[in-house]
Design a protein around this motif. Structure first.
Motif, PDB file in Angstrom:
ATOM      1  N   ASN A   1      11.981  -4.841  -4.727  1.00 25.68           N
ATOM      2  CA  ASN A   1      13.217  -5.593  -5.381  1.00 25.68           C
ATOM      3  C   ASN A   1      12.574  -6.612  -6.305  1.00 25.68           C
ATOM      4  O   ASN A   1      13.323  -6.778  -7.283  1.00 25.68           O
ATOM      5  CB  ASN A   1      13.990  -6.464  -4.112  1.00 25.68           C
ATOM      6  CG  ASN A   1      14.971  -5.638  -3.430  1.00 25.68           C
ATOM      7  OD1 ASN A   1      15.931  -5.608  -4.024  1.00 25.68           O
ATOM      8  ND2 ASN A   1      14.526  -5.372  -2.181  1.00 25.68           N
TER       9      ASN A   1
ATOM     10  N   LEU B   1      13.910  -6.951 -10.174  1.00 29.19           N
ATOM     11  CA  LEU B   1      14.321  -8.438 -10.909  1.00 29.19           C
ATOM     12  C   LEU B   1      13.363  -8.637 -11.958  1.00 29.19           C
ATOM     13  O   LEU B   1      14.087  -9.015 -13.229  1.00 29.19           O
ATOM     14  CB  LEU B   1      14.064  -9.463  -9.783  1.00 29.19           C
ATOM     15  CG  LEU B   1      14.922  -9.689  -8.739  1.00 29.19           C
ATOM     16  CD1 LEU B   1      14.353 -10.734  -7.672  1.00 29.19           C
ATOM     17  CD2 LEU B   1      16.320 -10.047  -9.119  1.00 29.19           C
TER      18      LEU B   1
ATOM     19  N   CYS C   1      13.427 -16.794  -5.745  1.00 31.93           N
ATOM     20  CA  CYS C   1      14.224 -15.586  -5.054  1.00 31.93           C
ATOM     21  C   CYS C   1      13.145 -14.917  -3.984  1.00 31.93           C
ATOM     22  O   CYS C   1      12.145 -14.398  -4.302  1.00 31.93           O
ATOM     23  CB  CYS C   1      14.229 -14.367  -6.112  1.00 31.93           C
ATOM     24  SG  CYS C   1      15.464 -14.891  -7.065  1.00 31.93           S
TER      25      CYS C   1
ATOM     26  N   ALA D   1      12.146 -11.991  -1.613  1.00 33.73           N
ATOM     27  CA  ALA D   1      12.443 -10.569  -2.037  1.00 33.73           C
ATOM     28  C   ALA D   1      11.328  -9.962  -0.923  1.00 33.73           C
ATOM     29  O   ALA D   1      10.381  -9.706  -1.167  1.00 33.73           O
ATOM     30  CB  ALA D   1      12.093 -10.142  -3.420  1.00 33.73           C
TER      31      ALA D   1
ATOM     32  N   ILE E   1      17.569 -11.568  -0.104  1.00 39.46           N
ATOM     33  CA  ILE E   1      18.303 -10.453  -0.095  1.00 39.46           C
ATOM     34  C   ILE E   1      18.114  -9.853   1.335  1.00 39.46           C
ATOM     35  O   ILE E   1      16.894  -9.867   1.846  1.00 39.46           O
ATOM     36  CB  ILE E   1      18.024  -9.334  -1.264  1.00 39.46           C
ATOM     37  CG1 ILE E   1      18.951  -8.094  -0.958  1.00 39.46           C
ATOM     38  CG2 ILE E   1      16.642  -8.921  -1.130  1.00 39.46           C
ATOM     39  CD1 ILE E   1      19.115  -7.546  -2.364  1.00 39.46           C
TER      40      ILE E   1
ATOM     41  N   VAL F   1      23.273 -10.645  -0.818  1.00 41.97           N
ATOM     42  CA  VAL F   1      22.469 -11.749  -1.375  1.00 41.97           C
ATOM     43  C   VAL F   1      23.004 -12.987  -1.085  1.00 41.97           C
ATOM     44  O   VAL F   1      24.324 -13.076  -1.337  1.00 41.97           O
ATOM     45  CB  VAL F   1      22.153 -11.416  -3.037  1.00 41.97           C
ATOM     46  CG1 VAL F   1      21.363 -12.784  -3.597  1.00 41.97           C
ATOM     47  CG2 VAL F   1      21.356 -10.424  -3.414  1.00 41.97           C
TER      48      VAL F   1
ATOM     49  N   GLU G   1      20.299  -2.525  -3.342  1.00 44.17           N
ATOM     50  CA  GLU G   1      19.484  -3.866  -3.312  1.00 44.17           C
ATOM     51  C   GLU G   1      19.051  -3.964  -4.844  1.00 44.17           C
ATOM     52  O   GLU G   1      19.145  -4.903  -5.404  1.00 44.17           O
ATOM     53  CB  GLU G   1      18.591  -3.939  -2.516  1.00 44.17           C
ATOM     54  CG  GLU G   1      18.642  -3.895  -1.048  1.00 44.17           C
ATOM     55  CD  GLU G   1      17.663  -4.094   0.083  1.00 44.17           C
ATOM     56  OE1 GLU G   1      16.994  -5.069  -0.282  1.00 44.17           O
ATOM     57  OE2 GLU G   1      17.569  -3.508   1.222  1.00 44.17           O
TER      58      GLU G   1
ATOM     59  N   TYR H   1      20.427  -7.479  -6.488  1.00 44.25           N
ATOM     60  CA  TYR H   1      19.675  -8.657  -6.829  1.00 44.25           C
ATOM     61  C   TYR H   1      19.711  -9.174  -8.055  1.00 44.25           C
ATOM     62  O   TYR H   1      20.064 -10.289  -8.292  1.00 44.25           O
ATOM     63  CB  TYR H   1      18.347  -8.292  -6.025  1.00 44.25           C
ATOM     64  CG  TYR H   1      17.837  -9.690  -5.457  1.00 44.25           C
ATOM     65  CD1 TYR H   1      18.502 -11.155  -5.777  1.00 44.25           C
ATOM     66  CD2 TYR H   1      16.568  -9.666  -4.634  1.00 44.25           C
ATOM     67  CE1 TYR H   1      18.053 -12.030  -4.924  1.00 44.25           C
ATOM     68  CE2 TYR H   1      16.094 -10.771  -4.065  1.00 44.25           C
ATOM     69  CZ  TYR H   1      16.744 -11.975  -4.174  1.00 44.25           C
ATOM     70  OH  TYR H   1      16.333 -13.281  -3.718  1.00 44.25           O
TER      71      TYR H   1
END
Ligand code: GAR
Length: 204
Positions: A14, A18, A85, A87, A108, A137, A174, A178
């Protein structure tokens, strides 16, 4: 651009999604720091390969949760971080830390919350016989996996699915979801106000 940190404990797939999204021109967040609580997290090497700043704050090196989280908070503050974030970050955070980052921290989770909070979500979804599963999320609040929902993606459960095959299809979603959620939050289209999600036009 909002200075964003990604907190990881593992492989960081993830995180990679991002990082890739944030590299696009006009993306409202800039990934300024990757933080891991585990020195052996596979994601650290992937982040370093992408030329990003990384740091490890090993929870095992601290006598208690509070001192670990103070170190985490200090690292984020020193780096001028505005958004966090989670992750695949597998440490439960205390209310003290969560409240410091209220409205500025996303997670997430591999289920359609509020179903299947906690771990082993794909096994449990199959055991329940649900036909629709997915990922969420949400803004992080002190209660585990209970925060206001920013975005969700659904995945159909197929005959013969195993936790692995189902989990792989959820993970693919995902990786799409995200970045979309971070774009909305960093861009100010979705925000937390008095414990509720407020959406501007275009905010999902
Ligand atoms: C992801 O499936 C994420 O949703 C889940 O861990 C995986 C991390 O994978 N998170 C949780 O279970 C949080 N409780 P990644 O390291 O490849 O992003």
């Amino acid at each position: 651009k909002r200075r964003t940190a990604i907190l990881i404990s593992g492989r960081g797939s993830n995180m990679v999604s991002l990082i890739e999204a944030a590299a696009a021109p006009g993306f409202p967040a800039e990934i300024a720091l990757i933080l891991s609580n585990r020195p052996d997290a596979g994601g650290l090497a992937r982040a370093a390969a992408a030329g990003l700043a990384t740091a490890t704050i090993d929870h095992k090196a601290y006598p208690d949760r509070e001192s670990f989280e103070r170190a985490l908070d200090e690292a984020l503050t020193q780096a001028g971080i505005e958004l966090v974030c989670l992750a695949g970050f597998m440490r439960v955070l205390t209310p003290w830390f969560v409240e410091r980052w209220t409205g500025r921290m996303l997670n997430i989770h591999p289920s359609l919350l509020p179903a299947f909070r906690g771990t082993h979500t794909h096994e449990r979804a199959l055991a329940e016989g649900v036909l629709i599963h997915g990922c969420t999320v949400h803004f992080v609040v002190p209660e585990l996996d209970a925060g206001p929902i920013v975005a969700q993606a659904a995945v159909r459960v197929l005959p013969g699915d195993t936790p692995e095959t189902l989990g792989a299809r959820v993970l693919a979603q995902e990786h799409v979801l995200y970045p979309q959620a971070l774009r909305m939050v960093a861009g100010g289209l979705v925000r937390l106000e008095n414990g509720r999600v407020v959406r501007a036009l275009g905010g999902g």
